[in-house]
Scaffold this active site. Structure first.
Site, short mmCIF file in Angstrom:
data_model
loop_
_atom_site.label_atom_id
_atom_site.label_comp_id
_atom_site.label_asym_id
_atom_site.label_seq_id
_atom_site.Cartn_x
_atom_site.Cartn_y
_atom_site.Cartn_z
CB CYS A 297 4.87 1.54 4.70
SG CYS A 297 5.23 -0.22 4.73
CG HIS A 345 2.79 -0.01 8.40
ND1 HIS A 345 2.50 0.33 7.11
CD2 HIS A 345 2.76 1.15 9.12
CE1 HIS A 345 2.28 1.64 7.03
NE2 HIS A 345 2.44 2.15 8.24
CG HIS A 357 2.40 6.00 8.45
ND1 HIS A 357 1.63 4.87 8.65
CD2 HIS A 357 1.58 7.06 8.72
CE1 HIS A 357 0.41 5.22 9.02
NE2 HIS A 357 0.35 6.53 9.07
#
Length: 384
Positions: A297, A345, A357
Site C-alpha cells: 500500500c 494502511h 490502493h
C-alpha cells in the site's frame, strides 16, 4: 606501514565488509517481499469448531480438501473477521519491515561515507607525519643544534638577522604542524567511533527486519491455511460477505453527506500522482514491494508521489507523521487517506468518493470506496 595506520585501515576495511554483508541480507529480505511496522498486533483467535487446525511451521500452506474439514457456513462471518485481523497484523508488520529497510539503507550509506573519511584522514595524518619526520632529519643533518643555537654561533650579523626571521617562521610552522597532527588524529578517532555506532544500528535494523519478515510470513500463512479449508462455494460466499461489508461501510460514510462537502481541485502534481497510481491498477500486491510489477500500500503511494516530483516517506505511518494533515472535507484528488488507528494502511483519493490502493496479499491494485475502512485522517504530499 606503521601499526597505528594498519589498525585504522583495518577498521575501514571492516566497515566496508560489514556493510556489504548487512546489505546482502537486506537484499535477500527485499527479494522475498514485505510491507510494514508491528503495532497493536491481532492476537485473538478465531472461534470455530474444534476441528479447525492450529497453524504450525510444518503444516502445508495449501492443505488438500481431504485433509481438512471446512467450517460450517454459519461461521463464515467469523472467518471473514479473522482474515481481516490476520491481514491487518501482516500490514502492521510490513510497515515495520519497510521502516527498518529504509533506515538500513541510510545507515549503510553513512557507514560507507565514514569509511571513506577514515581512509582520507589516515592519508592526511601520514602526510603530516612525513613532514614532521623531514623536519627532524633536517635538524639532525645540522648537528642536532636547534636553529636558535646555530644563529648565536654565526659570525655574520646579516645572516643572524635573516635567520632570526626564518626561525620565527619555522617555529610557527612546527607549532601548526603539531596542531594539525593532533586534530587529524582526533578526527580519525571520531570517524572510527561514528562508523562503529552506525554498524551497531545497522545490525539492530537487520534484526528488526528479520523479526518483521517472520511475522508477516506467519500471518499470511495462517490466512492462506484458513482460506484453504473452505469449499469453493464457501469461498464465493466469503467474497460476497467481504463485498457486502465494504458496501455497507461506504454507504454509511456517504450517508453522512461528506461527499457534498468535498470539492478540492487537483493540482498538476496531484494529477500526475493520480495518473501514476491508477496506471498500476491490476498489478499484484506484494509486501515490501515498490513496483514496477508489484506493490504494497505505501509502496504504491510513495512511488506515485515520487513520480509526481514530491518524494514522501516510505511507510504509511511515517506518511501520517510527517505530511501535512488536512480535514476530510478539504481533501482533493492526490491526497492520501490513512486508515485504522495505527496508520497501518494508506490509499490515494482519486475523487468522487473513491480511492486507489493496494489492499492486501492475494489482491491487486484496485479502485474502492474511500469509506470502506476506518479513516484515521488525510495528508497532503504537496502542501508546500
Amino acid at each position: 606501514m606503521g601499526r597505528g595506520r594498519r589498525s585504522v585501515l583495518a577498521v575501514a576495511v571492516t566497515v566496508v565488509c560489514a556493510v556489504t554483508v548487512l546489505g546482502a541480507s537486506g537484499t535477500a529480505f527485499a527479494s522475498a517481499g514485505p510491507d510494514r511496522a508491528p503495532t497493536q498486533p491481532a492476537t485473538t483467535s478465531l472461534t470455530l469448531p474444534s476441528s479447525s487446525p492450529t497453524p504450525s511451521s510444518s503444516s502445508s500452506p495449501s492443505p488438500s480438501a481431504s485433509s481438512v474439514t471446512a467450517p460450517p457456513d454459519k461461521d463464515l462471518e467469523a472467518v471473514r473477521t479473522k482474515l481481516d485481523q490476520l491481514y491487518h497484523d501482516a500490514a502492521v508488520a510490513t510497515d515495520a519491515y519497510n521502516a527498518a529497510e529504509e533506515k538500513a539503507q541510510q545507515q549503510s550509506a553513512e557507514v560507507v561515507g565514514l569509511s571513506q573519511k577514515i581512509v582520507e584522514q589516515q592519508r592526511k595524518l601520514d602526510d603530516l607525519k612525513d613532514r614532521a619526520g623531514a623536519a627532524a632529519r633536517a635538524q639532525y643533518r645540522t648537528g642536532g643544534l636547534p636553529p636558535q643555537a646555530q644563529l648565536l654561533l654565526s659570525n655574520d650579523p646579516q645572516q643572524f638577522l635573516d635567520g632570526a626571521g626564518r626561525v620565527l617562521e619555522g617555529e610557527r610552522a612546527t607549532s601548526g604542524l603539531l596542531q594539525d597532527m593532533t586534530h587529524a588524529q582526533q578526527d580519525l578517532q571520531q570517524y572510527a567511533s561514528d562508523a562503529a555506532d552506525r554498524l551497531q544500528e545497522l545490525e539492530a535494523n537487520r534484526k528488526a527486519k528479520a523479526t518483521a519478515q517472520k511475522r508477516i510470513q506467519q500471518r499470511i500463512k495462517e490466512a492462506e491455511q484458513l482460506q484453504a479449508r473452505l469449499e469453493k462455494r464457501q469461498r464465493e460466499r466469503l467474497a460476497q460477505l467481504e463485498r457486502q461489508a465494504a458496501q455497507q461501510a461506504q454507504a454509511a460514510w456517504l450517508d453522512t453527506g461528506i461527499l457534498k462537502e468535498i470539492g478540492g481541485s487537483a493540482t498538476e502534481a496531484d494529477k500526475k500522482a493520480v495518473a501514476y497510481a491508477t496506471a498500476q491498477i491490476g498489478k499484484p500486491y506484494e509486501w515490501g514491494a515498490e513496483g514496477p510489477k508489484t506493490y504494497d500500500c505505501s509502496g504504491l503511494t510513495s512511488q506515485a508521489w515520487a513520480a509526481a516530483g514530491h518524494p514522501v516517506p516510505r511507510t504509511s505511518q511515517e506518511q501520517w507523521k510527517q505530511l501535512k494533515h488536512v480535514s476530510v472535507k478539504d481533501m482533493r484528488p492526490g491526497d492520501l487517506i490513512i486508515y485504522f488507528g495505527d496508520a497501518s494502511h494508506v490509499a490515494m483519493y482519486v475523487g468522487d468518493g473513491r480511492i486507489v490502493h493496494a489492499p492486501r496479499p492475494g489482491r491487486t491494485v484496485t479502485l474502492a470506496g474511500a469509506g470502506t475502512m476506518p479513516i484515521l485522517g488525510v495528508v497532503r504530499p504537496d502542501a508546500d
